[in-house]
Design an enzyme around this catalytic site. Structure first.
Site, PDB file in Angstrom:
ATOM      1  N   ASP A 153       0.854  -1.191   0.000  1.00 20.40           N
ATOM      2  CA  ASP A 153       0.000   0.000   0.000  1.00 20.40           C
ATOM      3  C   ASP A 153       0.883   1.231   0.000  1.00 20.40           C
ATOM      4  OD1 ASP A 153      -2.470  -1.342   0.043  1.00 20.40           O
ATOM      5  OD2 ASP A 153      -2.500  -1.445   2.225  1.00 20.40           O
ATOM      6  N   ASP A 207      -7.144  -1.184  -4.593  1.00 17.36           N
ATOM      7  CA  ASP A 207      -8.222  -0.721  -3.712  1.00 17.36           C
ATOM      8  C   ASP A 207      -9.094   0.320  -4.417  1.00 17.36           C
ATOM      9  OD1 ASP A 207      -7.123  -2.333  -1.706  1.00 17.36           O
ATOM     10  OD2 ASP A 207      -5.932  -0.691  -0.884  1.00 17.36           O
TER      11      ASP A 207
END
Length: 164
Positions: free
Chosen positions: A120, A139
């Site tokens: 991330d 995401d």
């Protein structure tokens, strides 16, 4: 054929863009490093998420971690692929939405199988108005797909009411 190609291209594009961005971040950031992109509002910070959304489940025992964060998501995504390819009643917007969800979901599952974590790196902080956890391109794809499905559902129901 055209519909199936659209599905495959959207899935592959989402996986490719997400995986390329993660390779770039891992190659150009030191773990935990933060870089401001747009002031302190849009930030890149490299982290590895061993859990799911916002790190939930990162401390699960290995068996539950495998089942809950690798196997189950993979099986659900495989079913959604089957559903999208076989359900010819889905409108084009739903097909695009499901394809984005599948592509983003598969890309994060790929990370979990290859690295036991998900890379991330995006963070948004609009000064108390809106603040995210750290997220990635996959995401964004999944979230966009979900918003499209919700939006499409409202439009579809409105059209059904109007035609009734």
């Amino acid at each position: 054929m055209k519909r199936n190609l659209l599905i495959a291209l959207i899935i592959i594009a989402n996986i490719a863009i997400d995986q390329i961005s993660k390779v770039w971040v891992r190659a150009n950031f030191i773990y935990g490093e933060t870089k401001e992109i747009i002031g302190d509002k849009f930030i890149m910070q490299y982290v590895e998420n061993k859990g799911a959304f916002l790190g939930m489940g990162s401390d699960m025992n290995p068996t539950l971690h495998f089942i809950g964060l690798k196997l189950l998501p993979l099986l659900v995504l495989l079913y959604v692929i089957y559903y999208v390819y076989t359900n010819k009643n889905l409108n084009k917007l739903s097909v695009v939405a499901f394809s984005c969800i599948i592509g983003g979901g598969l890309s994060n599952v790929i990370d979990r199988f290859l690295f036991s974590s998900v890379t991330d790196f995006f963070f948004i902080d609009l000064g108390g108005i809106f603040k995210t956890g750290i997220f990635n391109i996959a995401d964004i794809a999944v979230t966009t797909g979900m918003f499209i499905l919700i939006f499409n559902n409202f439009i579809f129901k409105k059209k059904q009411k109007e035609s009734a």
